[in-house]
Design a protein around this motif. Sequence first.
Motif, mmCIF file in Angstrom:
data_model
loop_
_atom_site.group_PDB
_atom_site.id
_atom_site.type_symbol
_atom_site.label_atom_id
_atom_site.label_comp_id
_atom_site.label_asym_id
_atom_site.label_seq_id
_atom_site.Cartn_x
_atom_site.Cartn_y
_atom_site.Cartn_z
ATOM 1 N N GLY A 99 0.807 -1.212 0.000
ATOM 2 C CA GLY A 99 0.000 0.000 0.000
ATOM 3 C C GLY A 99 0.841 1.263 0.000
ATOM 4 O O GLY A 99 0.472 2.274 -0.603
ATOM 5 N N ILE A 100 1.979 1.212 0.676
ATOM 6 C CA ILE A 100 2.876 2.370 0.714
ATOM 7 C C ILE A 100 3.517 2.581 -0.657
ATOM 8 O O ILE A 100 3.740 3.716 -1.084
ATOM 9 N N LEU A 101 3.806 1.501 -1.360
ATOM 10 C CA LEU A 101 4.351 1.642 -2.713
ATOM 11 C C LEU A 101 3.352 2.334 -3.637
ATOM 12 O O LEU A 101 3.739 3.173 -4.461
ATOM 13 N N VAL A 102 2.080 1.987 -3.515
ATOM 14 C CA VAL A 102 1.062 2.644 -4.328
ATOM 15 C C VAL A 102 0.984 4.127 -3.983
ATOM 16 O O VAL A 102 0.933 4.986 -4.877
ATOM 17 N N ARG A 103 0.979 4.453 -2.703
ATOM 18 C CA ARG A 103 0.945 5.870 -2.304
ATOM 19 C C ARG A 103 2.176 6.607 -2.826
ATOM 20 O O ARG A 103 2.070 7.738 -3.317
ATOM 21 N N GLN A 104 3.336 5.986 -2.701
ATOM 22 C CA GLN A 104 4.570 6.604 -3.177
ATOM 23 C C GLN A 104 4.491 6.877 -4.679
ATOM 24 O O GLN A 104 4.826 7.975 -5.145
ATOM 25 N N GLN A 160 5.511 11.067 5.318
ATOM 26 C CA GLN A 160 5.921 12.148 4.421
ATOM 27 C C GLN A 160 5.071 12.227 3.168
ATOM 28 O O GLN A 160 5.149 13.200 2.413
ATOM 29 N N LEU A 161 4.230 11.228 2.927
ATOM 30 C CA LEU A 161 3.512 11.149 1.658
ATOM 31 C C LEU A 161 2.245 11.995 1.615
ATOM 32 O O LEU A 161 1.722 12.276 0.534
ATOM 33 N N GLY A 162 1.710 12.377 2.754
ATOM 34 C CA GLY A 162 0.524 13.222 2.776
ATOM 35 C C GLY A 162 -0.759 12.454 2.505
ATOM 36 O O GLY A 162 -0.775 11.227 2.415
ATOM 37 N N PRO A 163 -1.866 13.185 2.361
ATOM 38 C CA PRO A 163 -3.176 12.544 2.146
ATOM 39 C C PRO A 163 -3.245 11.801 0.819
ATOM 40 O O PRO A 163 -2.524 12.134 -0.126
ATOM 41 N N VAL A 164 -4.116 10.807 0.750
ATOM 42 C CA VAL A 164 -4.371 10.142 -0.531
ATOM 43 C C VAL A 164 -5.403 10.945 -1.297
ATOM 44 O O VAL A 164 -6.311 11.546 -0.710
ATOM 45 N N ARG A 165 -5.277 10.974 -2.608
ATOM 46 C CA ARG A 165 -6.197 11.724 -3.457
ATOM 47 C C ARG A 165 -6.803 10.812 -4.512
ATOM 48 O O ARG A 165 -7.042 11.221 -5.651
ATOM 49 N N PHE A 166 -7.005 9.562 -4.103
ATOM 50 C CA PHE A 166 -7.648 8.573 -4.966
ATOM 51 C C PHE A 166 -8.475 7.668 -4.068
ATOM 52 O O PHE A 166 -8.256 7.631 -2.850
ATOM 53 N N PRO A 167 -9.469 6.945 -4.594
ATOM 54 C CA PRO A 167 -10.368 6.149 -3.751
ATOM 55 C C PRO A 167 -9.648 4.970 -3.082
ATOM 56 O O PRO A 167 -9.141 4.078 -3.766
ATOM 57 N N VAL A 168 -9.606 4.990 -1.761
ATOM 58 C CA VAL A 168 -8.902 3.967 -0.984
ATOM 59 C C VAL A 168 -9.804 3.417 0.117
ATOM 60 O O VAL A 168 -10.380 4.176 0.898
ATOM 61 N N GLY A 169 -9.913 2.110 0.170
ATOM 62 C CA GLY A 169 -10.564 1.426 1.279
ATOM 63 C C GLY A 169 -9.529 0.631 2.037
ATOM 64 O O GLY A 169 -8.708 -0.080 1.438
ATOM 65 N N ILE A 170 -9.549 0.736 3.364
ATOM 66 C CA ILE A 170 -8.530 0.099 4.198
ATOM 67 C C ILE A 170 -9.178 -0.945 5.096
ATOM 68 O O ILE A 170 -10.176 -0.670 5.767
ATOM 69 N N ILE A 171 -8.595 -2.141 5.098
ATOM 70 C CA ILE A 171 -9.038 -3.218 5.993
ATOM 71 C C ILE A 171 -7.942 -3.459 7.016
ATOM 72 O O ILE A 171 -6.802 -3.780 6.660
#
Length: 240
Positions: A99-104, A160-171
């Motif tokens: 998930g961190i790779l996707v955010r990065q 350091q990556l900040g908020p997500v700006r795409f649709p994310v659901g977390i389990i």
Amino acid sequence: MKREGVLVGLTLITLLASATSYGADDCVILLHGLARSADSMTPVARRLEEEGYAVVNQGYPSRKHEIAELAERFVPLGIDACRQQDTDRIHFVTHSLGGILVRQYLARHSLEALGHTVMLGPPNRGSQVVDNWKDVPGYGLLNGPTGRQLGTDEHSVPLQLGPVRFPVGIIAGTRSINLILSQSLPNPDDGKVSVENTKVDGMSDHLEVPHSHPFLMRPTRVHDQIVHFLEHGRFDRSTP
């Protein structure tokens, strides 16, 4: 180089198998966690293929490079594999570090065909396990340079990556099978990440399940929720 060639080969094998069997309109890229392999995401891949999705189960050498390099080198491989299938949308389903790779990656690149992302047990606000264990002898050997970037201090990449700006659901998992590591974490936790630290500003939905970090990819109830979020952009609250 040889190992990276194998990883690319596995991606193409999955690509060809999916394209032959399903020809789906949507493609899902799977990204496993730290010190795991693409095999750990096989239960998710099977369920998504049953639902008619094209699936790219993207492997990467999680302990060989830092987060930025992993994201720049391996997320595009999954994207390219999806594009070769001529699908309309690209989704992500990730475990932990994935998930961190996707955010990065998405913090620095746009993806016009981006659909929905489901993250399983992501250390979106870092993990206190890293804070407390990173200086213990052997930690670096087991977790590589990436493992030291997942804490909650000033060196934390997730923070350091900040908020997500795409649709994310977390389990997030609420059960632990590692009581030693859980002592480093605020409860509830899954043995590697606290429930609170799985959250990220901008997320679309958040769900807790009674499972532990290493096995979040296996339960049928998790698979059901993944499919529901990919289709609707939210989790199903009608079932316990």
